[in-house]
Design a protein around this motif. Structure first.
Motif, PDB file in Angstrom:
ATOM      1  N   THR A 453       0.856  -1.173   0.000  1.00  0.00           N
ATOM      2  CA  THR A 453       0.000   0.000   0.000  1.00  0.00           C
ATOM      3  C   THR A 453       0.897   1.230   0.000  1.00  0.00           C
ATOM      4  O   THR A 453       1.647   1.460   0.949  1.00  0.00           O
ATOM      5  CB  THR A 453      -0.928   0.011   1.218  1.00  0.00           C
ATOM      6  OG1 THR A 453      -1.766  -1.134   1.174  1.00  0.00           O
ATOM      7  CG2 THR A 453      -1.795   1.270   1.219  1.00  0.00           C
ATOM      8  N   LEU A 454       0.818   1.997  -1.073  1.00  0.00           N
ATOM      9  CA  LEU A 454       1.650   3.189  -1.175  1.00  0.00           C
ATOM     10  C   LEU A 454       1.133   4.291  -0.276  1.00  0.00           C
ATOM     11  O   LEU A 454       1.895   5.031   0.333  1.00  0.00           O
ATOM     12  CB  LEU A 454       1.690   3.669  -2.633  1.00  0.00           C
ATOM     13  CG  LEU A 454       2.550   4.894  -2.927  1.00  0.00           C
ATOM     14  CD1 LEU A 454       4.018   4.611  -2.623  1.00  0.00           C
ATOM     15  CD2 LEU A 454       2.382   5.316  -4.388  1.00  0.00           C
ATOM     16  N   LEU A 455      -0.189   4.394  -0.196  1.00  0.00           N
ATOM     17  CA  LEU A 455      -0.810   5.442   0.607  1.00  0.00           C
ATOM     18  C   LEU A 455      -1.981   4.848   1.364  1.00  0.00           C
ATOM     19  O   LEU A 455      -2.930   4.339   0.750  1.00  0.00           O
ATOM     20  CB  LEU A 455      -1.288   6.595  -0.278  1.00  0.00           C
ATOM     21  CG  LEU A 455      -2.097   7.696   0.412  1.00  0.00           C
ATOM     22  CD1 LEU A 455      -1.230   8.414   1.437  1.00  0.00           C
ATOM     23  CD2 LEU A 455      -2.642   8.684  -0.613  1.00  0.00           C
ATOM     24  N   VAL A 456      -1.897   4.855   2.696  1.00  0.00           N
ATOM     25  CA  VAL A 456      -3.045   4.453   3.493  1.00  0.00           C
ATOM     26  C   VAL A 456      -4.093   5.545   3.369  1.00  0.00           C
ATOM     27  O   VAL A 456      -3.784   6.674   2.975  1.00  0.00           O
ATOM     28  CB  VAL A 456      -2.638   4.242   4.969  1.00  0.00           C
ATOM     29  CG1 VAL A 456      -1.625   3.127   5.095  1.00  0.00           C
ATOM     30  CG2 VAL A 456      -2.079   5.531   5.555  1.00  0.00           C
ATOM     31  N   PRO A 457      -5.380   5.228   3.663  1.00  0.00           N
ATOM     32  CA  PRO A 457      -6.418   6.243   3.459  1.00  0.00           C
ATOM     33  C   PRO A 457      -6.072   7.584   4.097  1.00  0.00           C
ATOM     34  O   PRO A 457      -5.816   7.681   5.298  1.00  0.00           O
ATOM     35  CB  PRO A 457      -7.645   5.603   4.109  1.00  0.00           C
ATOM     36  CG  PRO A 457      -7.416   4.137   3.980  1.00  0.00           C
ATOM     37  CD  PRO A 457      -5.941   3.946   4.135  1.00  0.00           C
ATOM     38  N   ILE A 479      -0.334  15.688   0.697  1.00  0.00           N
ATOM     39  CA  ILE A 479      -0.110  14.493   1.501  1.00  0.00           C
ATOM     40  C   ILE A 479       1.263  13.931   1.134  1.00  0.00           C
ATOM     41  O   ILE A 479       1.505  13.559  -0.029  1.00  0.00           O
ATOM     42  CB  ILE A 479      -1.201  13.427   1.250  1.00  0.00           C
ATOM     43  CG1 ILE A 479      -2.587  14.022   1.527  1.00  0.00           C
ATOM     44  CG2 ILE A 479      -0.959  12.199   2.105  1.00  0.00           C
ATOM     45  CD1 ILE A 479      -3.729  13.139   1.054  1.00  0.00           C
ATOM     46  N   VAL A 480       2.171  13.918   2.097  1.00  0.00           N
ATOM     47  CA  VAL A 480       3.514  13.381   1.864  1.00  0.00           C
ATOM     48  C   VAL A 480       3.502  11.876   2.149  1.00  0.00           C
ATOM     49  O   VAL A 480       3.012  11.433   3.194  1.00  0.00           O
ATOM     50  CB  VAL A 480       4.553  14.082   2.748  1.00  0.00           C
ATOM     51  CG1 VAL A 480       5.937  13.470   2.546  1.00  0.00           C
ATOM     52  CG2 VAL A 480       4.577  15.575   2.450  1.00  0.00           C
ATOM     53  N   ILE A 481       4.049  11.116   1.208  1.00  0.00           N
ATOM     54  CA  ILE A 481       4.039   9.661   1.301  1.00  0.00           C
ATOM     55  C   ILE A 481       5.482   9.167   1.333  1.00  0.00           C
ATOM     56  O   ILE A 481       6.162   9.128   0.288  1.00  0.00           O
ATOM     57  CB  ILE A 481       3.300   9.035   0.094  1.00  0.00           C
ATOM     58  CG1 ILE A 481       1.928   9.700  -0.109  1.00  0.00           C
ATOM     59  CG2 ILE A 481       3.162   7.536   0.262  1.00  0.00           C
ATOM     60  CD1 ILE A 481       1.285   9.386  -1.441  1.00  0.00           C
ATOM     61  N   PRO A 482       6.000   8.811   2.479  1.00  0.00           N
ATOM     62  CA  PRO A 482       7.365   8.289   2.531  1.00  0.00           C
ATOM     63  C   PRO A 482       7.479   6.977   1.765  1.00  0.00           C
ATOM     64  O   PRO A 482       6.497   6.246   1.584  1.00  0.00           O
ATOM     65  CB  PRO A 482       7.604   8.076   4.033  1.00  0.00           C
ATOM     66  CG  PRO A 482       6.530   8.838   4.722  1.00  0.00           C
ATOM     67  CD  PRO A 482       5.358   8.863   3.798  1.00  0.00           C
ATOM     68  N   ILE A 483       8.702   6.694   1.308  1.00  0.00           N
ATOM     69  CA  ILE A 483       8.953   5.426   0.619  1.00  0.00           C
ATOM     70  C   ILE A 483       9.878   4.591   1.498  1.00  0.00           C
ATOM     71  O   ILE A 483      11.110   4.714   1.441  1.00  0.00           O
ATOM     72  CB  ILE A 483       9.593   5.640  -0.761  1.00  0.00           C
ATOM     73  CG1 ILE A 483       8.736   6.592  -1.614  1.00  0.00           C
ATOM     74  CG2 ILE A 483       9.767   4.315  -1.489  1.00  0.00           C
ATOM     75  CD1 ILE A 483       9.331   6.890  -2.969  1.00  0.00           C
ATOM     76  N   PRO A 484       9.306   3.723   2.334  1.00  0.00           N
ATOM     77  CA  PRO A 484      10.155   2.871   3.165  1.00  0.00           C
ATOM     78  C   PRO A 484      10.821   1.793   2.313  1.00  0.00           C
ATOM     79  O   PRO A 484      10.495   1.598   1.134  1.00  0.00           O
ATOM     80  CB  PRO A 484       9.169   2.266   4.162  1.00  0.00           C
ATOM     81  CG  PRO A 484       7.858   2.301   3.462  1.00  0.00           C
ATOM     82  CD  PRO A 484       7.877   3.518   2.585  1.00  0.00           C
ATOM     83  N   ASP A 485      11.761   1.086   2.932  1.00  0.00           N
ATOM     84  CA  ASP A 485      12.485   0.041   2.193  1.00  0.00           C
ATOM     85  C   ASP A 485      11.532  -0.994   1.603  1.00  0.00           C
ATOM     86  O   ASP A 485      11.722  -1.467   0.474  1.00  0.00           O
ATOM     87  CB  ASP A 485      13.496  -0.641   3.118  1.00  0.00           C
ATOM     88  CG  ASP A 485      14.648   0.273   3.490  1.00  0.00           C
ATOM     89  OD1 ASP A 485      14.836   1.283   2.779  1.00  0.00           O
ATOM     90  OD2 ASP A 485      15.340  -0.020   4.483  1.00  0.00           O
TER      91      ASP A 485
END
Length: 537
Positions: A453-457, A479-485
Motif C-alpha cells: 500500500t503506497l498510501l493508506v487512506p 499528503i507526503v508519502i514516505p517510501i520505506p524500504d
C-alpha cells in the motif's frame, strides 16, 4: 477522470535536478535528487457515472439521464412456425408402355394445409429460412422435373426450380437433395381459393428427358418420390389471426452498468423520476402484467422491490395501426407511467446503487379473441417493448461512496527505479468539489497481486461553500508519502496501481448539488534520491 483519465504518465524524470549532487570520482558513482511528476489527472462526476449520461441545465446543474430497455419481446418468440416435412409418392392409375423420350408424365398440384396450432396465417414475408427438396426416381431413364410455388414471390418472380435426375432402378434409385434460401420471399398461405389460411399450393411437373430412353410404367407402381419441407422459417412480417397466445418471464435479470464504477457506500438522492413506456407495435390486442421489478446490488447482496400501482395490474393495450404496409408506417399503441418520489419508492430503488434489474412479467396476445377478423399483423423489427427513461438530478448526499479504478504503472520502465536510495511521493489535490475524499493507493504486479500500500487512506479536504451551497474556490491538500524500504523493494515489480477513493459530503449541508464546473485536480510527485553507478544505464 479527465486529461490522463485517471491514468499515469511519466515525465522526463529529469524535469528538475535539484539540491545535492555528490560525486565519488574513484567509484564513478553519483547521488542525484530528482523531483518529477508521476500522476496528473482531473477527477469529475463523469468518473462516477458515464460522461455521456450527464447533462447540465442552464445553470450548470448536473443530471443523470439515460434510457434503458427493460423488456424487448419480438413476436417471433410467440408466433413460431414449426419445421414441416411433406412426403409425396407418385404412381399412375394406368399402365403406360413404351413411353418415348420427352414425354410429360404428369403435373402434380398439391395444396398442403400446415398445422400451426392457434395460428391462422394468410401471408408471411420470410426473414430467414430454407426449403429442402429431395426427389428420387426408379425410372430407367433420365428425368427432368420442375418444382414451383405459385404463391411464393420475390421481386415479382415466382419461386421455381428446374432440375434433372439420371436414370435409376428399383434397386438403385437416382436421387437428388436440394436446399434453397427463402429469405425475402413473400408467401401467400390462402391456398388456391385465396380464402384459406396456413395453406400452401405447389406444382410439380415430371417429364422424361429428350436424350433419355424409352420406358414403361406399370399401373400403381411407385416410380417417383418427392419430399419437401420448410426449415427454420423466421417471419419478417405476418398477417392473419395469431390466436390467443401467452408468454411469461420470471426472475429475469438485466445488467445495469451505469453505476458500476461505484463499489461501496451510499448515495442519498433528492429525487428520481422514471418514465416507463409500454409500446405495442403489433396489430393485435395485448395484455401485459408486471408482477415484479427489483433493483439488485450484487456487491452488497441487497434487493429493493418496486412499490407502485403498476405492479400486479393488468394493462390492456389495443392493436397498432398499419398505415401503408411497412414497419415504418406502423402507429403503435403506447401507455406511459411516471414513477416518482410521490407515487412509488423509486428513489430507494436507485439509491440501492443496483448493477442489475430483475423483473417478472406476463404477456397475453389477443385476450379478447379474433376481434380483427383474421387481420392481425406484426413486423419482426417492431417488438413489444417496456422502456425506462431515467432522470436523476445530482442533488445528493454521499456517505463513503467508493470509486475504484486500476491503471497501468510504468515507473519501472525507465530502468532507474532499482537505484532509488530514498525518497517520497507527494500527493497534491486541488479540490473544487463539495465533498471530502479519502484516497488510497495500492501497488499491484502484472497479475494484479497486491504488493504494498503506497498510501493508506488519507483525507482530501472539502472546499468552503457560499450561501447558495456552491463551491467558493478550490482548496489544496498535500499528503507526503514516505517510501520505506519495503515499498522501494517492490517498485521494480509494480505494473499496476489500484486507486480507491471514498467520498463524503458529511461536512456539507444535507443535500449538495453538483455542477459541471466541479472537479478535483490530482498530482502525484516523486522526490527521489537516486544513485547513478557505472551500471545504472
Amino acid at each position: 477522470m479527465k486529461g490522463a483519465g485517471f491514468g499515469f504518465f511519466l515525465s522526463t524524470l529529469f524535469l528538475l535536478v535539484l539540491t545535492s549532487c555528490k560525486q565519488d570520482i574513484g567509484g564513478s558513482q553519483w547521488d542525484v535528487d530528482i523531483l518529477a511528476p508521476v500522476i496528473k489527472t482531473k477527477l469529475t462526476m463523469a468518473d462516477l457515472v458515464a460522461d455521456s449520461l450527464l447533462t447540465a441545465d442552464t445553470e450548470g446543474g448536473l443530471r443523470l439521464r439515460f434510457e434503458m430497455p427493460l423488456i424487448n419481446l419480438p413476436l417471433d418468440s410467440i408466433l413460431r412456425i414449426p419445421d414441416t416435412i411433406i412426403t409425396k409418392t407418385i404412381s399412375l392409375g394406368a399402365t403406360l408402355n413404351n413411353i418415348p423420350p420427352g414425354t410429360q408424365l404428369l403435373p402434380l398440384t398439391d395444396a398442403t394445409k400446415y398445422n400451426l396450432g392457434d395460428l391462422a396465417l394468410k401471408k408471411v414475408v420470410v426473414r430467414e429460412g430454407t426449403l429442402k427438396l429431395k426427389v428420387s426416381s426408379v425410372l430407367e431413364t433420365k428425368v427432368e422435373f420442375e418444382y414451383s410455388i405459385p404463391g411464393a414471390t420475390k421481386s415479382g418472380s415466382v419461386f421455381q426450380t428446374s432440375q434433372s435426375l439420371e436414370a435409376g432402378s428399383p434397386s438403385n434409385p437416382a436421387s437428388l437433395d436440394l436446399e434453397f434460401d427463402l429469405t425475402g420471399y413473400t408467401i401467400d398461405l390462402t391456398g388456391s381459393t385465396g380464402a384459406g389460411f396456413n395453406t400452401l399450393a405447389s406444382t410439380f411437373l415430371i417429364r422424361t428427358a429428350d436424350d433419355g430412353d424409352t420406358v414403361s410404367i406399370t399401373s400403381g407402381a411407385e416410380f417417383f418420390n418427392l419430399e419437401y419441407g420448410f426449415i427454420g422459417i423466421l417471419p419478417d412480417y405476418g398477417l392473419g389471426y395469431f390466436g390467443q397466445q401467452s408468454t411469461s418471464s420470471e426472475g429475469e435479470n438485466t445488467e445495469l452498468d451505469v453505476l458500476n464504477r461505484i463499489t461501496d457506500g451510499q448515495m442519498f438522492l433528492d429525487s428520481v423520476t422514471i418514465g416507463l413506456s409500454l409500446t405495442n407495435p403489433v396489430g393485435a390486442d395485448a395484455r401485459f402484467k408486471l408482477d415484479q421489478l427489483s433493483s439488485i446490488n450484487t456487491r452488497t447482496n441487497t434487493t429493493v422491490n418496486l412499490s407502485h400501482q403498476i405492479i400486479g395490474s393488468n394493462i390492456l393495450m389495443s392493436r397498432a395501426q398499419d398505415l401503408s404496409g411497412t414497419s415504418e408506417s406502423v402507429i403503435p399503441y403506447e401507455v406511459y407511467y411516471e414513477l416518482n418520489n410521490a407515487n412509488s419508492n423509486i428513489k430507494q430503488l436507485i439509491e440501492n446503487l443496483p448493477d442489475q434489474l430483475s423483473f417478472t412479467f406476463g404477456f397475453d396476445l389477443n385476450p379478447l379473441g379474433n376481434v380483427s377478423a383474421g387481420n392481425d399483423f406484426f413486423y419482426y423489427d417492431r417488438p413489444f417493448q417496456a422502456l425506462m427513461n431515467i432522470d436523476i438530478p445530482l442533488r445528493t448526499t454521499l456517505t463513503d461512496l467508493t470509486l475504484v479504478d486500476t491503471l497501468d504503472w510504468n515507473l519501472s520502465d525507465l530502468g532507474v527505479v532499482e537505484s532509488i536510495n530514498s525518497g517520497s511521493f507527494t500527493l497534491v489535490a486541488n479540490n473544487a468539489m463539495p465533498l471530502e475524499g479519502m484516497i488510497e493507493l495500492i501497488l499491484l504486479d502484472e497479475n494484479f497481486v497486491e504488493l504494498d500500500t503506497l498510501l493508506v487512506p488519507s483525507t482530501i479536504a472539502a472546499p468552503p461553500l457560499d450561501s447558495e451551497n456552491k463551491v467558493v474556490s478550490p482548496v489544496e491538500s498535500r499528503i507526503v508519502i514516505p517510501i520505506p524500504d519495503k515499498t522501494s523493494n517492490v517498485l521494480p515489480q509494480t505494473k499496476k496501481i489500484r486507486i480507491r477513493v471514498r467520498f463524503n459530503t458529511a461536512s456539507q449541508p444535507d443535500l449538495v448539488e453538483f455542477y459541471d464546473t466541479y472537479f478535483i485536480d490530482v498530482k502525484l510527485i516523486g522526490n527521489f534520491n537516486i544513485n547513478f553507478g557505472a551500471n545504472t544505464f
